[in-house]
Design a protein around this motif. Sequence first.
Motif, PDB file in Angstrom:
ATOM      1  N   THR A  49       0.820  -0.875  -0.233  1.00  0.00           N
ATOM      2  CA  THR A  49      -0.123  -0.001   0.097  1.00  0.00           C
ATOM      3  C   THR A  49       0.585   1.246  -0.142  1.00  0.00           C
ATOM      4  O   THR A  49       1.823   0.869   0.175  1.00  0.00           O
ATOM      5  CB  THR A  49      -1.123   0.401   1.346  1.00  0.00           C
ATOM      6  OG1 THR A  49      -0.322   0.346   2.520  1.00  0.00           O
ATOM      7  CG2 THR A  49      -1.870  -0.821   1.219  1.00  0.00           C
ATOM      8  N   THR A  54      -3.177   7.536   1.849  1.00  0.00           N
ATOM      9  CA  THR A  54      -4.248   7.053   2.493  1.00  0.00           C
ATOM     10  C   THR A  54      -4.744   8.669   3.160  1.00  0.00           C
ATOM     11  O   THR A  54      -4.236   9.702   3.939  1.00  0.00           O
ATOM     12  CB  THR A  54      -3.505   6.392   3.965  1.00  0.00           C
ATOM     13  OG1 THR A  54      -2.983   5.374   3.200  1.00  0.00           O
ATOM     14  CG2 THR A  54      -4.442   5.911   4.475  1.00  0.00           C
ATOM     15  N   VAL A  69      -6.780   3.214   7.098  1.00  0.00           N
ATOM     16  CA  VAL A  69      -7.157   1.721   6.037  1.00  0.00           C
ATOM     17  C   VAL A  69      -7.701   0.962   6.348  1.00  0.00           C
ATOM     18  O   VAL A  69      -9.132   0.901   5.943  1.00  0.00           O
ATOM     19  CB  VAL A  69      -5.893   1.957   5.264  1.00  0.00           C
ATOM     20  CG1 VAL A  69      -5.946   0.195   4.199  1.00  0.00           C
ATOM     21  CG2 VAL A  69      -5.034   2.940   4.983  1.00  0.00           C
ATOM     22  N   GLU A 114      -4.938   2.067  -6.190  1.00  0.00           N
ATOM     23  CA  GLU A 114      -6.373   1.943  -5.323  1.00  0.00           C
ATOM     24  C   GLU A 114      -6.461   0.668  -5.201  1.00  0.00           C
ATOM     25  O   GLU A 114      -6.628   0.039  -3.885  1.00  0.00           O
ATOM     26  CB  GLU A 114      -6.707   2.711  -5.931  1.00  0.00           C
ATOM     27  CG  GLU A 114      -7.950   3.324  -5.224  1.00  0.00           C
ATOM     28  CD  GLU A 114      -7.809   3.327  -3.587  1.00  0.00           C
ATOM     29  OE1 GLU A 114      -8.720   3.306  -2.866  1.00  0.00           O
ATOM     30  OE2 GLU A 114      -7.493   4.558  -3.498  1.00  0.00           O
ATOM     31  N   GLU A 117      -4.335  -1.301  -2.739  1.00  0.00           N
ATOM     32  CA  GLU A 117      -4.975  -0.612  -1.190  1.00  0.00           C
ATOM     33  C   GLU A 117      -6.311  -1.518  -0.749  1.00  0.00           C
ATOM     34  O   GLU A 117      -5.750  -2.682   0.031  1.00  0.00           O
ATOM     35  CB  GLU A 117      -4.908   0.549  -1.470  1.00  0.00           C
ATOM     36  CG  GLU A 117      -5.509   1.346   0.154  1.00  0.00           C
ATOM     37  CD  GLU A 117      -4.909   2.620  -0.046  1.00  0.00           C
ATOM     38  OE1 GLU A 117      -6.333   2.029   0.926  1.00  0.00           O
ATOM     39  OE2 GLU A 117      -4.362   3.218  -0.273  1.00  0.00           O
TER      40      GLU A 117
END
Length: 187
Positions: A49, A54, A69, A114, A117
């Motif tokens: 990530t 964030t 997150v 993204e 993540e």
Amino acid sequence: MKKQYIAMAVLVVSIIILSACGNTTDESKADANKQVDLNNTGQQIDTKTDENTTEDHDDASTVGNDEVVNERTKDDYLKKLNEMEEADRYGPAQSTTVELVEQETERYEKWDRELNEIYGLLKEQLSQEKMDSLREEQREWIVHRDETAKESSLNYKGGSMESLEYVATQAELTRERCYLLVAKYMN
């Protein structure tokens, strides 16, 4: 200077139109939920990530980025994805093929970060059985994404638009996949 003025004017007009339309967050979420039904295959991705992407939340401002997150909900992610999509839509338009390829490459990389993540968060949220299934789905999706991008780019084989079409298709499919994973798997 003239291009900047025109771009600013287009942005202002777009904002006015959006305001006049009364596009609410609920309507955006409904649109996002419709979009996630577009694709039903999967991808194995790197689960690193990017801490710089964030967002801080009011209720979690004292915890570390990883904890923030992990506390995100489906609605938080849909809102973030909608904001990313709006930024894409109303960003400055490039004029040369080289600039367009660079812009689409940046867009693809942003959506891929993204997606990574989201995938990393799902690894923590899902049971081992569901994660194993998602991992296989993701592997299949990578193949689908790349084959679709290649097929689409062949419409411009040998032309200057071939590489643009390839990366633009990858970016679009990755954007769609972000919405799908959030809608289908996130709590």
